[in-house]
Design an enzyme around this catalytic site. Structure first.
Site, mmCIF file in Angstrom:
data_model
loop_
_atom_site.group_PDB
_atom_site.id
_atom_site.type_symbol
_atom_site.label_atom_id
_atom_site.label_comp_id
_atom_site.label_asym_id
_atom_site.label_seq_id
_atom_site.Cartn_x
_atom_site.Cartn_y
_atom_site.Cartn_z
ATOM 1 N N ASP A 175 80.501 26.712 85.186
ATOM 2 C CA ASP A 175 79.810 27.009 83.926
ATOM 3 C C ASP A 175 81.254 27.166 82.979
ATOM 4 O O ASP A 175 81.746 28.121 83.214
ATOM 5 C CB ASP A 175 79.030 28.395 83.878
ATOM 6 C CG ASP A 175 77.538 28.341 84.563
ATOM 7 O OD1 ASP A 175 77.471 27.317 85.434
ATOM 8 O OD2 ASP A 175 76.676 28.809 84.190
ATOM 9 N N LYS A 231 73.735 24.961 78.166
ATOM 10 C CA LYS A 231 73.638 26.253 78.708
ATOM 11 C C LYS A 231 73.641 27.155 77.316
ATOM 12 O O LYS A 231 74.501 26.791 76.502
ATOM 13 C CB LYS A 231 74.623 26.808 79.554
ATOM 14 C CG LYS A 231 74.481 28.403 79.903
ATOM 15 C CD LYS A 231 75.225 28.765 81.074
ATOM 16 C CE LYS A 231 75.367 30.286 81.065
ATOM 17 N NZ LYS A 231 76.200 30.537 82.424
ATOM 18 N N LYS A 282 70.047 25.401 80.568
ATOM 19 C CA LYS A 282 69.959 26.654 81.215
ATOM 20 C C LYS A 282 70.034 27.729 80.064
ATOM 21 O O LYS A 282 71.024 27.893 79.399
ATOM 22 C CB LYS A 282 71.375 26.832 82.256
ATOM 23 C CG LYS A 282 71.400 28.285 82.647
ATOM 24 C CD LYS A 282 72.616 28.491 83.653
ATOM 25 C CE LYS A 282 72.747 29.745 84.041
ATOM 26 N NZ LYS A 282 73.988 29.993 84.988
#
Lengths: 310, 288
Positions: free
Chosen positions: A141, A206, A242
């Site tokens: 991430d 995300k 996400k």
């Protein structure tokens, strides 16, 4: 006039702007859907399988990560609950998580690139990514360079993402836009497109780090889902999504899943294409699943909640 | 020129706020002569669930208050009720009580609160203990609140029975979800307005109105409620005992079919508090 508005205007004239009022009206409708019985059970189980069970605190220890991994592998000892999608930890904790979840369906995600600010030299950020992957991270991430984006240096931002993609090797990449620092829906849409153009099919965009005041909302989730849909229709490349931070209750999770179902369809209703970044969501999902199983409302202290006598 | 009447919308006091039922349902309440008085919220199991969440949030803070402070707050609630005793008496009269009976019920309720305000910093001395043991240890028994208590009030004595059941629970640091009398809910609505001005933290006492038949099963099965106290008929008692066994809940119920003398001083005191606490015994080595 500075470069930022011009570059942004050029990009937005290409990809289209966001109708803020329309988005907010649309997402308000998601919260009015009645999801009961079988569809509720389906949604709750699906949400469990989409959780990136997260601990990102300065006080994380190998022991805490170990218990997180156990929870990820066996969320609840009653009923037929699936495992979560992944555990999400800091790079230094990846090797500790690997001891427990390597070889299981649960993947290891690691935040990297000087999370949450991203304010470190690129060389350092890339080295962090490589170290996490070498330690066993299946997913990385990263945070985007918000400073570059906001000052209109789009190619700098994209170059950095591209270099992280390369550093990832086989690991899946999730690109954190940090929506609260982008401020407008137009900016979120623009940043989504910039990121999607340089990442691989199956990589994620995300919403946020969970470390700022405002996190994933139905609104910014919707803007990003719309961007994914438009990008897919244009290029045929499926990007995953996400939302992270602020999703604490099962009810919220169901609202987000409704957004996915009604925007991207069933193709995105799996943990390859949609995830929840959350730490306390899992317990509430389990609590609601147990309520459906037994018919009785459940106390939070049955679900490894840090609870006092109450 | 006559003034248009401004009527009150009765609302339930839950989590320190005045709520309508999440269902939006109400039922008309008529006074003893059959005239329409007001629409009373018909709470559902989801309202009960929300009330439990509110109580769970308020609980740790309330339990950590000093015993002395809890006593001050109970006394303050009695003061608020005293100042508005006429309003409470009128609320009771809607159910058909005479003025004298209603005044007496209000006075008894206030005195009952004063009684428990005195108990907050005294029950521990009587129920806790230093136990004699045959080894070099201190052995203490101390009390702890149970947690969230479900209270089922009877149909009669809509204020006094409510106070009689709530007061011992909050005296020792518990929080309460109480279901008001189904036929006479209005005194509980008015009491909620006084709780809101009494320094009692929001969520410590939560008052629901509605149909017993809908709510009793959830009171019985909700695993977060640690005890059920109050009054129930034979069918309800059976249902509550069965579901309470599943969630290991303490049940302390009077029989609805036997008359209860609510003003009686026998109904107040240490034994009522003892029903709603847990005992914890700890060992501690003596000396170095």
């Amino acid at each position: 006039m500075s470069a930022a508005p011009q570059a942004l205007r050029r990009l937005l004239s290409e990809i289209g702007t966001v109708d803020q009022v329309g988005i907010e009206e649309r997402v308000a409708k998601y919260t009015t859907r009645s999801i009961k019985k079988k569809s509720k059970l389906f949604g709750l189980n699906l949400a469990v399988s989409m959780v990136d069970l997260t601990t990102l605190e300065g006080k994380d220890t190998p022991g805490k990560v170990a218990s997180l991994c156990q929870k990820a592998l066996l969320p609840h000892d009653q009923g037929d609950v699936p495992t979560v999608a992944a555990v999400c930890v800091y790079p230094a904790m990846v090797k500790h998580a690997a001891k427990y979840v390597k070889g299981t369906p649960v993947r290891i995600a690691s935040v990297a690139t000087a999370f949450p600010s991203g304010q470190a030299p690129l060389k350092t950020r890339l080295a962090e990514v490589r170290a996490a992957v070498a330690d066993g991270a299946d997913e990385i991430d990263m945070v985007i360079n918000r400073g570059a984006f906001l000052s209109g240096q789009f190619s700098l931002m994209q170059d950095e993402i591209a270099q992280v993609v390369e550093a990832c090797g086989n690991a899946t990449l999730k690109v954190i836009l940090e929506t609260s620092e982008l401020e407008t829906y137009d900016n979120i849409r623009a940043a989504s497109f910039l990121a999607m153009r340089v990442i691989r099919p199956g990589d994620f965009i995300k919403t946020s780090t969970g470390k700022t005041s405002s996190n994933a909302t139905l609104g910014n989730n919707q803007v990003m889902l719309d961007a994914i849909r438009d990008f897919f229709l244009e290029t045929g490349t499926a990007i995953a999504m996400k939302p992270a931070g602020g999703i604490r209750t099962a009810k919220q999770a169901l609202h987000f899943l409704i957004a996915v179902k009604e925007t991207l369809g069933d193709e995105w209703l799996n943990n390859q294409r949609y995830r929840f970044g959350a730490s306390s969501l899992l317990n509430d999902l389990l609590r609601q699943l147990e309520k459906e199983r037994t018919g009785a409302y459940q106390a939070p202290y049955y679900f490894s909640e840090a609870a006092e006598a109450y | 020129m006559s003034r248009l009447p401004i009527t009150k919308t009765p609302k339930c006091y839950v989590g320190g706020a005045f709520i309508r039922s999440e269902s939006g349902r109400v039922a008309p309440l008529h006074d003893a002569r059959g005239a329409f008085f007001a629409n009373i919220p018909q709470c559902t199991r989801k309202d009960l669930r929300n009330a439990v969440e509110a109580a769970a949030k308020a609980g740790p803070g309330w339990a950590k208050r000093s015993a002395y402070n809890r006593g001050q707050i109970l006394y303050r609630l009695a003061e608020m009720m005293e100042a508005r005793s006429a309003e409470l008496a009128e609320a009771i009269q809607i159910g058909g009580s005479t003025k004298a009976d209603a005044n007496h019920e209000v006075a008894s309720s206030i005195e009952r609160l004063i009684h428990y305000a005195g108990w907050t910093d005294k029950y521990e001395q009587l129920l806790g203990n230093v136990n004699p043991v045959a080894s070099p240890h201190f052995n203490f028994t101390v009390t702890e609140p149970m947690g969230i208590i479900g209270v089922l009030t009877p149909e009669e004595a809509p204020l006094l029975a409510l106070i009689t059941l709530i007061a011992p629970a909050i005296t020792c640091g518990n929080t309460v979800i109480a279901l008001a009398s189904e036929s006479q809910p209005y005194p509980a609505i008015v009491l909620g307005e006084m709780l809101a001005t009494s320094d009692l933290p929001g969520g410590v006492v939560n008052l629901l109105t509605g149909q017993r038949s809908e709510l009793v099963p959830t009171f019985a099965s909700h695993t977060h409620l640690r005890a059920i106290s109050g009054v129930a008929n034979a069918d309800e008692r059976k249902e509550i005992r069965l579901a309470a066994a599943d969630s290991v809940k303490r049940v302390n119920l009077r029989k609805a079919e036997d008359p209860t003398d609510w003003p009686s001083p026998k109904l107040q005191g240490l034994s009522a508090i003892r029903e709603l606490i847990e005992f914890k015994t700890t060992w501690h080595p003596i000396g170095a």
